[in-house]
Write a protein that holds these residues in place. Sequence first.
Motif, short mmCIF file in Angstrom:
data_model
loop_
_atom_site.label_atom_id
_atom_site.label_comp_id
_atom_site.label_asym_id
_atom_site.label_seq_id
_atom_site.Cartn_x
_atom_site.Cartn_y
_atom_site.Cartn_z
N THR A 43 1.00 -1.26 0.00
CA THR A 43 0.21 0.01 0.33
C THR A 43 0.94 1.02 -0.40
O THR A 43 0.52 2.36 -0.69
CB THR A 43 -1.33 0.22 0.79
N SER A 44 1.77 1.31 0.48
CA SER A 44 3.42 2.15 1.00
C SER A 44 3.13 2.84 -0.25
O SER A 44 3.52 3.83 -1.02
CB SER A 44 4.30 2.23 1.81
N VAL A 45 3.80 1.74 -1.46
CA VAL A 45 4.17 1.84 -2.91
C VAL A 45 3.03 2.91 -3.20
O VAL A 45 3.72 3.60 -4.22
CB VAL A 45 4.75 0.92 -3.26
N LEU A 46 1.74 2.03 -3.05
CA LEU A 46 0.53 3.09 -4.38
C LEU A 46 0.55 4.11 -3.79
O LEU A 46 0.18 4.43 -4.48
CB LEU A 46 -0.20 1.82 -3.95
N GLY A 51 1.91 10.61 -4.35
CA GLY A 51 1.69 11.96 -3.18
C GLY A 51 1.20 11.29 -2.17
O GLY A 51 0.90 12.27 -1.69
N LEU A 52 0.52 10.62 -2.11
CA LEU A 52 -0.39 10.53 -0.68
C LEU A 52 0.45 10.12 -0.28
O LEU A 52 0.12 10.44 1.51
CB LEU A 52 -1.57 9.54 -1.04
N LEU A 53 1.13 9.65 0.31
CA LEU A 53 2.58 8.95 2.02
C LEU A 53 3.47 9.85 0.87
O LEU A 53 4.22 9.93 0.10
CB LEU A 53 2.38 8.10 0.91
N PRO A 54 4.07 10.84 1.72
CA PRO A 54 5.46 11.76 1.38
C PRO A 54 6.66 10.95 1.51
O PRO A 54 6.36 10.37 2.41
CB PRO A 54 5.39 13.34 2.48
N ASP A 65 6.54 14.55 -14.86
CA ASP A 65 7.29 15.64 -13.50
C ASP A 65 7.34 15.16 -12.62
O ASP A 65 6.68 14.01 -11.95
CB ASP A 65 5.69 15.96 -14.20
N ASP A 66 7.91 15.79 -11.71
CA ASP A 66 8.70 15.68 -10.57
C ASP A 66 6.91 16.09 -9.67
O ASP A 66 5.88 17.19 -9.87
CB ASP A 66 9.51 16.49 -10.19
N LEU A 67 6.67 14.49 -8.96
CA LEU A 67 5.20 14.56 -7.98
C LEU A 67 5.42 15.87 -6.98
O LEU A 67 3.72 16.31 -7.51
CB LEU A 67 4.99 13.54 -7.20
N ALA A 68 5.74 16.60 -6.59
CA ALA A 68 5.73 17.23 -5.87
C ALA A 68 5.87 18.56 -6.13
O ALA A 68 5.09 19.50 -5.71
CB ALA A 68 7.16 17.31 -4.92
N LEU A 82 -7.65 4.10 -6.45
CA LEU A 82 -8.57 3.02 -5.60
C LEU A 82 -8.41 2.24 -4.25
O LEU A 82 -7.45 1.53 -4.51
CB LEU A 82 -9.27 1.86 -6.24
N PRO A 83 -8.41 2.95 -2.97
CA PRO A 83 -7.66 2.95 -1.89
C PRO A 83 -8.65 1.39 -1.61
O PRO A 83 -9.80 0.85 -1.77
CB PRO A 83 -8.41 3.66 -1.15
N GLN A 84 -7.81 0.56 -0.54
CA GLN A 84 -8.64 -0.87 0.03
C GLN A 84 -9.94 -0.63 0.83
O GLN A 84 -10.54 -0.87 1.42
CB GLN A 84 -6.90 -1.08 0.94
N GLU A 85 -10.49 0.52 1.60
CA GLU A 85 -10.90 1.04 2.61
C GLU A 85 -12.07 1.75 1.45
O GLU A 85 -11.86 2.27 0.67
CB GLU A 85 -10.30 2.38 3.38
#
Length: 254
Positions: A43-46, A51-54, A65-68, A82-85
Amino acid sequence: MSLAELSNARARIGGREVLSGVDVRLEAGELVAVVGRNGAGKTSVLRAMLGLLPLTGGVAWLAGDDLARLPERERLARAAYLPQERRIAWNMAAVDIVALAMPLLPDAEAKDRAARVLDDLEGGHLADRGVADMSGGERARVLLARALNAPGQALLLDEPVAGLDPDAQLFVLDRLRREADRGRGVMLSLHDLTLAARVADRIVVMADGRVVADARPATALAPEILRDAFGLNGVWIQTEAGPTLAMGRRSQGA
């Protein structure tokens, strides 16, 4: 050019490093499965790729492009998630949930497109039902339709077949395979290694926040990787339908 990519990515959640120098990419026209034990970093990779995990180190790229440096609207235009939740805060009709993926379209056009996507997922009968009144499997199909309805070429899904019966799992994976064949890049996390081997062009194996394999299924799930990353005995068997992965739990001390 990759649709989404991590380069030497590092990230922490609390005091624990969940990504440790990860390099992974998603190309147009391929389906990539990310596998690993619970807590391995799937999940951390996805989330990091969107950009949902800094990141605490390295770079995330989105369509070159640089996501930041990308504003949120541009991120939404390039990738869907699509999150697991599977929880939804309001009891909205399914067609309205799916239409949320296209906020810039006029309402009538967005609903028409949403209805077509639901039909394609054999969920047209759910269009006017509130999502709170659905089973978990029905709600999962509606949320998948929302992700598929989004404009982004990169499609990242966290355990999209969790909680579905076997027939529905195969239906969803075949539908995602079709998205990749049409030119989108699809990356999904899976627990079921046999399903990953069945559908993926490449498999990324995670262990302790690191990539330990990134290759075609027969190479990524070679016996030594199954042993070290999953504690499994495994072998590829040639059948009339093609190579099939057979696995068993390793005995203690093996």
